[in-house]
Structure formats: structure tokens, C-alpha cells
Design a protein around this motif. Structure first.
Motif, PDB file in Angstrom:
ATOM      1  N   ASN A 298     -47.308   1.160  -1.621  1.00 18.56           N
ATOM      2  CA  ASN A 298     -45.839   1.177  -1.599  1.00 18.56           C
ATOM      3  C   ASN A 298     -45.310   2.594  -1.766  1.00 18.56           C
ATOM      4  O   ASN A 298     -44.473   2.878  -2.617  1.00 18.56           O
ATOM      5  CB  ASN A 298     -45.247   0.255  -2.674  1.00 18.56           C
ATOM      6  CG  ASN A 298     -43.778  -0.059  -2.399  1.00 18.56           C
ATOM      7  OD1 ASN A 298     -43.270   0.184  -1.311  1.00 18.56           O
ATOM      8  ND2 ASN A 298     -43.100  -0.594  -3.383  1.00 18.56           N
ATOM      9  N   THR A 406     -40.498  -3.685  -9.270  1.00 23.50           N
ATOM     10  CA  THR A 406     -41.589  -2.945  -8.631  1.00 23.50           C
ATOM     11  C   THR A 406     -42.418  -2.132  -9.629  1.00 23.50           C
ATOM     12  O   THR A 406     -43.203  -1.270  -9.225  1.00 23.50           O
ATOM     13  CB  THR A 406     -41.031  -1.995  -7.564  1.00 23.50           C
ATOM     14  OG1 THR A 406     -40.035  -1.152  -8.157  1.00 23.50           O
ATOM     15  CG2 THR A 406     -40.402  -2.765  -6.415  1.00 23.50           C
ATOM     16  N   VAL A 430     -44.705  -5.965  -1.084  1.00 22.87           N
ATOM     17  CA  VAL A 430     -43.299  -6.001  -0.671  1.00 22.87           C
ATOM     18  C   VAL A 430     -43.041  -7.356  -0.028  1.00 22.87           C
ATOM     19  O   VAL A 430     -43.713  -7.736   0.936  1.00 22.87           O
ATOM     20  CB  VAL A 430     -42.981  -4.871   0.324  1.00 22.87           C
ATOM     21  CG1 VAL A 430     -41.587  -5.057   0.915  1.00 22.87           C
ATOM     22  CG2 VAL A 430     -43.089  -3.521  -0.361  1.00 22.87           C
TER      23      VAL A 430
END
Length: 595
Positions: A298, A406, A430
Motif C-alpha cells: 500500500n 489503515t 485495500v
């Protein structure tokens, strides 16, 4: 097995193919997609499967430490934290005004077509399309692939192409459709591409299996869910209702597990519990993959950790006070105040240093707040109590809060965090679509069709999960040693949440108001908000009210204004318009209105 995570290490031949594919990113309008690769080494089962892997690999928009086609990794982040969340009034840019200043005009809708962020996102997305087109082209030509297997490969490639074009459509509206048959890539953006997106997802729905060999691959039900979402964005509510009904009743994830909500909301945002019954389609992330980079971790979200904290960098993506206030609930009914939630705001530590005393808000709250937002005096996973101002770069600019969905956990950081770069990476996937999103989209379609009891049940199903006490955030057993765990007898705040009754779903408009607000609460910080507001037709009133409110708290959005007839879509990047000039000297790409 996590398909994308396990297949990033390509053999040498595939690396050559990927390099050739990547070379098209800057100039996709200048050379035909069909000429991107030589046919001989590619039109085989091995070559086509390698191309398909490359099409999946483009989902995160990342390569070699930056976005595909250049630009900062965050400019093409697949979770759209800039274009969907910040522009939707859910989060401030964060950090301080001088860091990544190109985001500020995006947040305030004052940006123009020269902003490089738009060009980066455009190029990275068309790179994904280019890879899909090559997969389709050479799959059809390959003679050593059985027809049944061809159908699955084409289904996956067309699912991915549908996803990439959906991204472009919701951002820029009128974009050129380039597929495997395109001969002149300088195609004008003068056609509505919704029918083509529909066709890709319909093909994928009809040809993909329900169960896949690896979890990261799209399956039949992910395609059905995306088809329903495509209908919803076009206001084809009957079609959306019909397909969502099938998905809710029959859908299974890529591993064959029936779709359902996880018992605990938080488990959607922990790498240890991902790829589960709620997973419809995720972009797979992995930490410490041996590449020495965070490109698969990510990377697009690498800025979005609390500043001056154990995470090192960088203080971006701070939830807004307006969002935090949305999680207030009535202490008796357990329901949110849809209209007046900014009255009597949730107490924050704005302007209070970390060495001064502070007592958190004592009123009743939706428990999803504290799995979405990091706020002072409340446990920040197992990292200790959020200390407030010492973890914030500039409170006056971005506010006092931190993102949480996150953020990896301290206890599992060796496995799920990646420190290979100057900012962290994470193995937390995600979410493109998760089942709670499907339920709320289905509720919207049912409400539009007048089926209010079914719409209410879908919303209440989401709220019942949020109300599960096993999923509440609790205080630490020992605040001086957060790794010792939580005291399961004492919640971190006063959590009160209940289901809606027929009184609140008495009309279509009442039902829609509740559904719209529930999407805000459930899906906050997941990249949906701006695009939801636009398709609902309430972006101007909602965002201008947000600017009026939040602008009195933080300096970052002061002067922001959503302009109807302009701000619904981002500008076509000027760099792409310049590249599209044809033999007559005229650009084939037309700029969006009022830019």
C-alpha cells in the motif's frame, strides 16, 4: 493463498513483458495498444497468464517506488484517499500547508487541468487498461489455451478493465474508450462509456467461476457486485435491485465462503483477519516481500500515518471534526442525528498540548468511530493512548485526529508492516468492494424501488454488526503497558447504537437520508464519499456546508467552494489533451465543462 501477493516475483520473460507494457504509460495516446508487444512469445498459455498477472499488478497503481507512469505514489493510490475521501469532506489533507500543496486545491475544488496529480492518476489507470487489452488480444490468438480456460481469462481481464474504466468514469466522466480492437489510440472522449463498462462486468459475471484458485482473483460474484454498482451510478435502480438481490442471497467470496458481515467491524482493517466472508474484491497487499521496497505494501498510503510517532511519517489524511461529529448517537434511541450532528460537537483536544490534561468526550457514540478515527485519550490499537498534539504536525491546519483503518498493530508489525522505505508500508488490503458496501448499495436500490422494509433490514444488518459488544474498543488493562491487552469489562467510550424502526423509514426520502448517512459512517476513510455525493446529486449543498463548518475549525479548507456544473468531475489532464493533438493540429480530447 493471496494470488497477487504470491505472484509479484515474475520470471525474466515476464519482466520483459511488464517493462514493455509499462513503457506505454506515458504515450498510450500515441501508439496503438495492439502494437505494444510482439505476438510470438505472448500468444501462448504461459504468456497470456503472465499478461493477466500484470493486469492485476496494476491495481495498486505502483511500480519502482512511484506511481505507474511517474509521480508520487500517493497520486495514484487505489483507495482514492485524495479524490474520494479528502474531496468528500471526510478527511483533511493533514501534515502542514507546505507539504504536497497540490492536494489543497483538489480539496477546495479550485484546481485546474495543470495539476499533475490528475495526470498521474490518469496514466496509472490507463496503464492497467493497456495491460487488460493486451491480455484479451493475445488470449484470443493463443492456440494452446482450452476454450473453457480462455473464457475465464477473458472474464478476469474484462473485470479488471471494467474496474479501471469505472475509476476513470467516476473521476473524469467523459474519457476515451480504448480496447483491444482500437487502431487509432487518439480516440476522442465524446461517448458515454457506461454501456461498455456494463458489458465488461456482464461478461465477467457470465464467465467467471464462483470459486477461484487464489483469493486475489475476481470471481463471478465480485463481477455481479460491480455490475450492480455500475447500474446504481447510472440510476438504473431496478436493474441494480435485481442483481444485488441475487448477490446478497447467493454470493460467495473467491474462496467459496458465503458473503456475510464479520462479527467484528475492526476485523476488516487488520491484515491478520482479511480475505474473509466480507471480502467481495480486495487489492491484495503484502509486507516484506523481498523486493526491498513497499511497492506491494500500500505504497499509495505511505504518507498516512501519525506524525512524530512510532510510524515515523508523515501526518497526512486526518479525519475531520465534521466526520467525528457524525458518529454521535442519541443516548436513548441509539440513532444518529442526520441533520444536526454538528451541534454540540464531539470534544477534541484542539489547541491543547499533549502535556496538558484532557478528558475525552463523554457523550454517546457509534462504536465505529474509534475503529475509524484516532483521537486523544482513546487507545490507538495496541500502541498506547493517542497522545494528541504530539502526534499531529499542525493542528490548526489539519485538526487533531489521525486515520486508523489503515494502521497496523504493534503486536504483529514484524509480519504486517514494511519499513523498507522512508515511510511505512502495510499488508492491510485495500477494499474495492466489501459486503457491507453491497448491503448498503442494495438498500439504496430497494428504497428507490419503494421496498422500504427490505432497505431498512439491509441497513439494520450493518448496524447490528456495529452494535456487537465483542467488537467495541475497550480500555487497556494497564495503560502503561498497552501490549498487555484490553480490559473486556470496560469500553473506551460510551457506545450506544441501535437499529432503525419503520418510523425512520416512513418514506423513500427518509429511507435514502438514513442510507446515505449509514454509508458515511460505515465506509468513512475508504474512498467512496465524494463519488457518492456526486451520484446522489447532493455534493454542492453537502460540501459547501462542510466548508462553512470545517473552515471555522481548520485553515486547510477555508475558501473552499463546490461549483455546480464544474466540480462534479475532475479536469481532463492538460498533458493528455496536449498529447491528443491529431494530424490537423487539433486535440481529440475535450475538456470537461467550466475548466
Amino acid at each position: 493463498m493471496k494470488f497477487i501477493k504470491q505472484t509479484w516475483r515474475f520470471p525474466a520473460a515476464v519482466l520483459i513483458l511488464t517493462a514493455l507494457l509499462s513503457s506505454c504509460a506515458d504515450s498510450f495516446l500515441e501508439q496503438p495498444t495492439t502494437g505494444a508487444l510482439p505476438e510470438e512469445p505472448v500468444a501462448t498459455q504461459t504468456g497470456v497468464n503472465a499478461l493477466l498477472i500484470g493486469a492485476y499488478a496494476a491495481l495498486d497503481g505502483q511500480a519502482n517506488g512511484s506511481a505507474l507512469g511517474g509521480g508520487g505514489a500517493w497520486e495514484a493510490s487505489p483507495d482514492n484517499w485524495i479524490y474520494g475521501t479528502i474531496a468528500g469532506g471526510i478527511a483533511s489533507k493533514g501534515s502542514f500547508g507546505g507539504d504536497q500543496p497540490a492536494i489543497d486545491p483538489i480539496a477546495k475544488f479550485s484546481s485546474d487541468a495543470s495539476n499533475g496529480f490528475f495526470n498521474t492518476k490518469w496514466k496509472a489507470t490507463y496503464e492497467g487498461i493497456n495491460r487488460c487489452n493486451n491480455t484479451i488480444l493475445y488470449c484470443v490468438q493463443a492456440e494452446d489455451i482450452p476454450e473453457a480456460q480462455k473464457a475465464v481469462i477473458l472474464g478476469e481481464a474484462r473485470f479488471l478493465r471494467g474496474h479501471y474504466y469505472f475509476e476513470l468514469k467516476k473521476m473524469y466522466n467523459m474519457v476515451p474508450w480504448i480496447d483491444e480492437t482500437t487502431e487509432d489510440p487518439k480516440t476522442p472522449n465524446d461517448k458515454d462509456i457506461w454501456p461498455m463498462i456494463e458489458a465488461d462486468f456482464q461478461f465477467a459475471y457470465e464467465n467467471l467461476p464462483a470459486v477461484q484458485s487464489e483469493f486475489g482473483r475476481a470471481n463471478k460474484w465480485a463481477a455481479a457486485s460491480y455490475l450492480g454498482k455500475t447500474y446504481l451510478f447510472q440510476h438504473k435502480f431496478t436493474e441494480a435491485k435485481d442483481i444485488f438481490t441475487i448477490v446478497v442471497n447467493q454470493g460467495v467470496n473467491a474462496g467459496g465462503v458465503k458473503y456475510d458481515l464479520l462479527p467484528r467491524f475492526r476485523d476488516n482493517f487488520d491484515a491478520a483477519t482479511e480475505n474473509n466472508s466480507e471480502t467481495v474484491f480486495d487489492i491484495q497487499m503484502v509486507a516484506n516481500d523481498g523486493t526491498g521496497t513497499i511497492a506491494n505494501s500500500n505504497q499509495g498510503g505511505m504518507l498516512n500515518f501519525p506524525y512524530n510517532s512510532p510510524f515515523r511519517c508523515c501526518g497526512f489524511y486526518q479525519p475531520t471534526q465534521e466526520l467525528v461529529n457524525s458518529y454521535k448517537t442519541d443516548p436513548v434511541t441509539g440513532l444518529p442525528d442526520l441533520d444536526n450532528y454538528n451541534t454540540d460537537p464531539v470534544k477534541s483536544d484542539m489547541g491543547i498540548s499533549s502535556n496538558e490534561p484532557f478528558t475525552p468526550y463523554a457523550g454517546s457514540l457509534d462504536p465505529r468511530l474509534d475503529w475509524t478515527v484516532g483521537r486523544r485519550g482513546i487507545p490507538f490499537h495496541d500502541w498506547g493512548l493517542h497522545p494528541g498534539a504530539s502526534w499531529v504536525r499542525d493542528q490548526a491546519y489539519g485538526g487533531p485526529y489521525a486515520p486508523k483503518k489503515t494502521i497496523y498493530w504493534q503486536a504483529t508489525q514484524d509480519k504486517f508492516a514494511d519499513q523498507s522505505s522512508w515511510a511505512p508500508g502495510t499488508a492491510i488490503n485495500v477494499h474495492v468492494i466489501r459486503f457491507a458496501d453491497v448491503l448498503l448499495m442494495a438498500a439504496e436500490a430497494e428504497a428507490q424501488a419503494g421496498s422500504l422494509p427490505i432497505a431498512m433490514e439491509y441497513v439494520n444488518r450493518v448496524r447490528r454488526r456495529a452494535a456487537n459488544p465483542d467488537g467495541f474498543l475497550h480500555k487497556y488493562r494497564d495503560a502503561s503497558n498497552p501490549m498487555d491487552g484490553f480490559d473486556e469489562t470496560t469500553t473506551a467510550a460510551e457506545y450506544v447504537i441501535s437499529e432503525y424502526t419503520a418510523t425512520q423509514f416512513g418514506s423513500t426520502q427518509q429511507a435514502l437520508d438514513a442510507i446515505y448517512f449509514e454509508r458515511k459512517l460505515e465506509l468513512a476513510m475508504e474512498g467512496h464519499r465524494f463519488f457518492d455525493l456526486v451520484r446522489w446529486g447532493i455534493a454542492a449543498q453537502t460540501l459547501n456546508a462542510y466548508f462553512d463548518y470545517q473552515g471555522n475549525i481548520t485553515t486547510d479548507v477555508r475558501g473552499g467552494q463546490f461549483i455546480p456544473g464544474r466540480s462534479e468531475y475532475y479536469p481532463i489532464p492538460q498533458a493528455q489533451i496536449d498529447l491528443s493533438v491529431d494530424a490537423s493540429g487539433q486535440p481529440t480530447l475535450i475538456q470537461n465543462p467550466n475548466y
